[in-house]
Design a protein around this motif. Structure first.
Motif, mmCIF file in Angstrom:
data_model
loop_
_atom_site.group_PDB
_atom_site.id
_atom_site.type_symbol
_atom_site.label_atom_id
_atom_site.label_comp_id
_atom_site.label_asym_id
_atom_site.label_seq_id
_atom_site.Cartn_x
_atom_site.Cartn_y
_atom_site.Cartn_z
ATOM 1 N N VAL A 114 0.865 -1.180 0.000
ATOM 2 C CA VAL A 114 0.000 0.000 0.000
ATOM 3 C C VAL A 114 0.900 1.227 0.000
ATOM 4 N N THR A 115 0.657 2.137 -0.934
ATOM 5 C CA THR A 115 1.453 3.360 -1.036
ATOM 6 C C THR A 115 0.533 4.572 -0.975
ATOM 7 N N ASP A 116 1.152 5.740 -0.847
ATOM 8 C CA ASP A 116 0.372 6.969 -0.976
ATOM 9 C C ASP A 116 0.256 7.322 -2.458
ATOM 10 N N GLY A 117 -0.289 8.474 -2.757
ATOM 11 C CA GLY A 117 -0.501 8.855 -4.147
ATOM 12 C C GLY A 117 0.761 9.146 -4.924
ATOM 13 N N PHE A 118 1.913 9.134 -4.240
ATOM 14 C CA PHE A 118 3.201 9.365 -4.891
ATOM 15 C C PHE A 118 4.038 8.083 -4.912
ATOM 16 N N TYR A 119 3.386 6.968 -4.665
ATOM 17 C CA TYR A 119 3.998 5.636 -4.653
ATOM 18 C C TYR A 119 5.022 5.455 -3.533
ATOM 19 N N LEU A 122 3.807 2.636 2.253
ATOM 20 C CA LEU A 122 3.212 2.799 3.574
ATOM 21 C C LEU A 122 3.150 1.465 4.321
ATOM 22 N N GLU A 123 2.710 0.414 3.632
ATOM 23 C CA GLU A 123 2.615 -0.906 4.258
ATOM 24 C C GLU A 123 3.004 -1.985 3.262
ATOM 25 N N PHE A 124 3.483 -3.098 3.816
ATOM 26 C CA PHE A 124 3.987 -4.209 3.008
ATOM 27 C C PHE A 124 3.466 -5.505 3.606
ATOM 28 N N PHE A 125 3.011 -6.413 2.747
ATOM 29 C CA PHE A 125 2.322 -7.625 3.195
ATOM 30 C C PHE A 125 2.696 -8.759 2.249
ATOM 31 N N ALA A 249 0.445 -15.416 7.750
ATOM 32 C CA ALA A 249 1.082 -15.701 9.036
ATOM 33 C C ALA A 249 2.524 -16.171 8.878
ATOM 34 N N THR A 250 2.850 -16.763 7.732
ATOM 35 C CA THR A 250 4.189 -17.324 7.545
ATOM 36 C C THR A 250 5.261 -16.251 7.607
ATOM 37 N N ARG A 251 5.062 -15.145 6.898
ATOM 38 C CA ARG A 251 6.071 -14.074 6.879
ATOM 39 C C ARG A 251 5.633 -12.841 7.665
ATOM 40 N N LEU A 252 4.616 -12.973 8.501
ATOM 41 C CA LEU A 252 4.106 -11.801 9.211
ATOM 42 C C LEU A 252 5.182 -11.130 10.056
ATOM 43 N N ALA A 253 5.937 -11.916 10.818
ATOM 44 C CA ALA A 253 6.980 -11.329 11.664
ATOM 45 C C ALA A 253 8.066 -10.682 10.810
ATOM 46 N N TRP A 254 8.440 -11.351 9.729
ATOM 47 C CA TRP A 254 9.473 -10.812 8.828
ATOM 48 C C TRP A 254 9.038 -9.463 8.259
ATOM 49 N N THR A 255 7.797 -9.389 7.765
ATOM 50 C CA THR A 255 7.326 -8.125 7.191
ATOM 51 C C THR A 255 7.150 -7.060 8.271
ATOM 52 N N SER A 256 6.793 -7.475 9.486
ATOM 53 C CA SER A 256 6.623 -6.511 10.580
ATOM 54 C C SER A 256 7.937 -5.829 10.925
ATOM 55 N N VAL A 257 9.044 -6.564 10.787
ATOM 56 C CA VAL A 257 10.360 -5.985 11.057
ATOM 57 C C VAL A 257 10.878 -5.219 9.845
#
Length: 416
Positions: A114-119, A122-125, A249-257
């Motif tokens: 998820v990005t803002d309007g300028f790419y 913001l979030e990665f999943f 759930a598999t990469r949740l901790a990895w992406t959280s860091v």
């Protein structure tokens, strides 16, 4: 732009995706969000066997139905004309011309950014979001954007705020790793002040510099983590891990860091590195709107500068993590090395012919344009070089998983 909260029964074919990497309308760009679904599907750009200048707007997607179910569960209040959510699908799978002409039958890969309007990220999943997860992801993105706006001159502050939020979602092992990375970031910022978020290019370049060592370290922790959680020990088990990574759930901790340290970076500049880090596979980059026929001609022009009968080579870089030493070439015996048939000898020999590093897009476009035979750049092992005896000759792949003696002998014979 589509208000998908109002059309829960829409099918994947009916979903109106906006153009990948496209510029957003200026009147609501400041408040817009872009949800990017990244998969290893092959773009319809390559389906006809010729490079199409206009890729299909409705791309095929292996997880389209599941993603639509997640979208339909997002409350309609999330969609407002003054703060629109744009949806894009980036199919980054390798086309048939780079997989030996065969259909890729491996497990589907998926990530959502998820990005803002300028790419700006913001979030990665990683994984296919289920009902509720996409809603939470968009909500987190709004929080991240708010923190970014509060600390435009001090990006380390919003990094810490994202880390504080994500810390609540991970176990002790990953909390320790997150804290260590925050300390490392603080130490590096004492030597060089991070660029403000408004200086997008500088900020993104600094994020890219951090990305490789960060990913290498997190990969070590991740592999230990999944070994404990899923009992993975054999190579075949790690192939099963690809399927497990379809679940968040598999990469949740990895992406959280990882997420706090890439927030604010321009996705258009880092997506290739980011995807190759997660997939540990080569991927097909998107065609940018500023690309024209001149960029397609660059490879032909380079080849034409050399004689038609002269040898040359293309170099294909390893995926990002493999470049950091995760994947080694097949061992060579001491006897072979004494006879000048080791990897160092190969590198020395091939550097004596014209050599050019090529992207997967450049290579696929060139092979398609000249109706060349498909090449498998991944199997049975990574093709590091493609050696040509002449411009009219078919390429000879030099792979990391095969002893180099035969390739060295051939190159020496051609050079005589």
């Amino acid at each position: 732009m589509i208000g998908l909260g109002l059309c829960p029964s829409a099918s994947a074919d009916e979903l109106q995706w906006s153009t990948p990497l496209g510029e957003l309308p200026g009147e609501n760009r400041d408040q817009a969000l872009v949800v990017v679904l990244i998969t290893n599907d092959v773009s319809t750009e390559w389906e006809s066997g010729r490079v199409s200048r206009r890729a299909s707007f409705a791309e095929k997607c292996w997880c389209g139905e599941s993603f639509l179910r997640a979208v339909s569960d997002v409350p309609s209040g999330f969609f407002h004309p003054s703060a629109p959510v744009y949806w894009q699908h980036w199919p980054l799978g390798l086309p048939h011309v780079l997989t030996g002409g065969e259909n890729v039958t491996g497990p589907g890969r998926c990530a959502v950014v998820v990005t803002d309007g300028f790419y700006r990220i913001l979030e990665f999943f990683v994984g296919v979001p289920d009902r509720g997860e996409l809603t939470a992801l968009i909500g987190d993105a709004e929080d991240t954007r708010r923190w970014m706006r509060q600390h435009t001159k001090q990006p380390s502050e919003f990094t810490k705020q994202i880390a504080d939020r994500n810390r609540q979602r991970i176990n002790r092992l990953w909390k320790l790793e997150l804290d260590q990375q925050l300390v490392a970031m603080g130490e590096s910022s004492q030597q060089k002040v991070a660029g403000p978020i408004e200086e997008a290019e500088r900020f993104t370049e600094e994020a890219k510099v951090r990305l490789s060592p960060l990913a290498t370290q997190l990969q070590k922790v991740y592999l230990k983590d999944v070994q404990l959680r899923f009992g993975l020990t054999e190579l075949s088990d790690f192939e099963r891990l690809v399927i497990l990574e379809q679940h968040s759930a598999t990469r949740l901790a990895w992406t959280s860091v990882m997420a706090p340290f890439i927030a604010g970076a321009d996705l258009r500049s880092v997506y290739e590195d980011l995807v190759e880090i997660v997939w540990d596979r080569k991927m097909m980059s998107l065609r940018r709107h500023e690309d024209d026929s001149a960029s397609d001609d660059a490879l032909d022009n380079w080849i034409s500068r050399h004689g038609d009968q002269d040898p040359f080579a293309f170099e294909i870089q390893l995926p990002r993590l493999s470049r950091s030493g995760q994947r080694q070439r097949v061992p060579v015996s001491e006897v072979a090395e004494r006879h000048g048939l080791g990897w160092k000898d190969l590198d020395s020999e091939i550097k004596e012919v014209p050599i050019r590093q090529v992207t997967t897009r450049e290579l696929a476009t060139w092979l398609t344009r000249h109706e060349r035979r498909p090449i498998d750049v991944r199997r049975p092992s990574h093709a590091r070089f493609l050696f040509f005896r002449s411009a009219t000759d078919r390429p000879y792949p030099i792979r990391d998983g095969e002893p180099p003696a035969r390739s060295i002998t051939m190159i020496r014979q051609v050079k005589r």
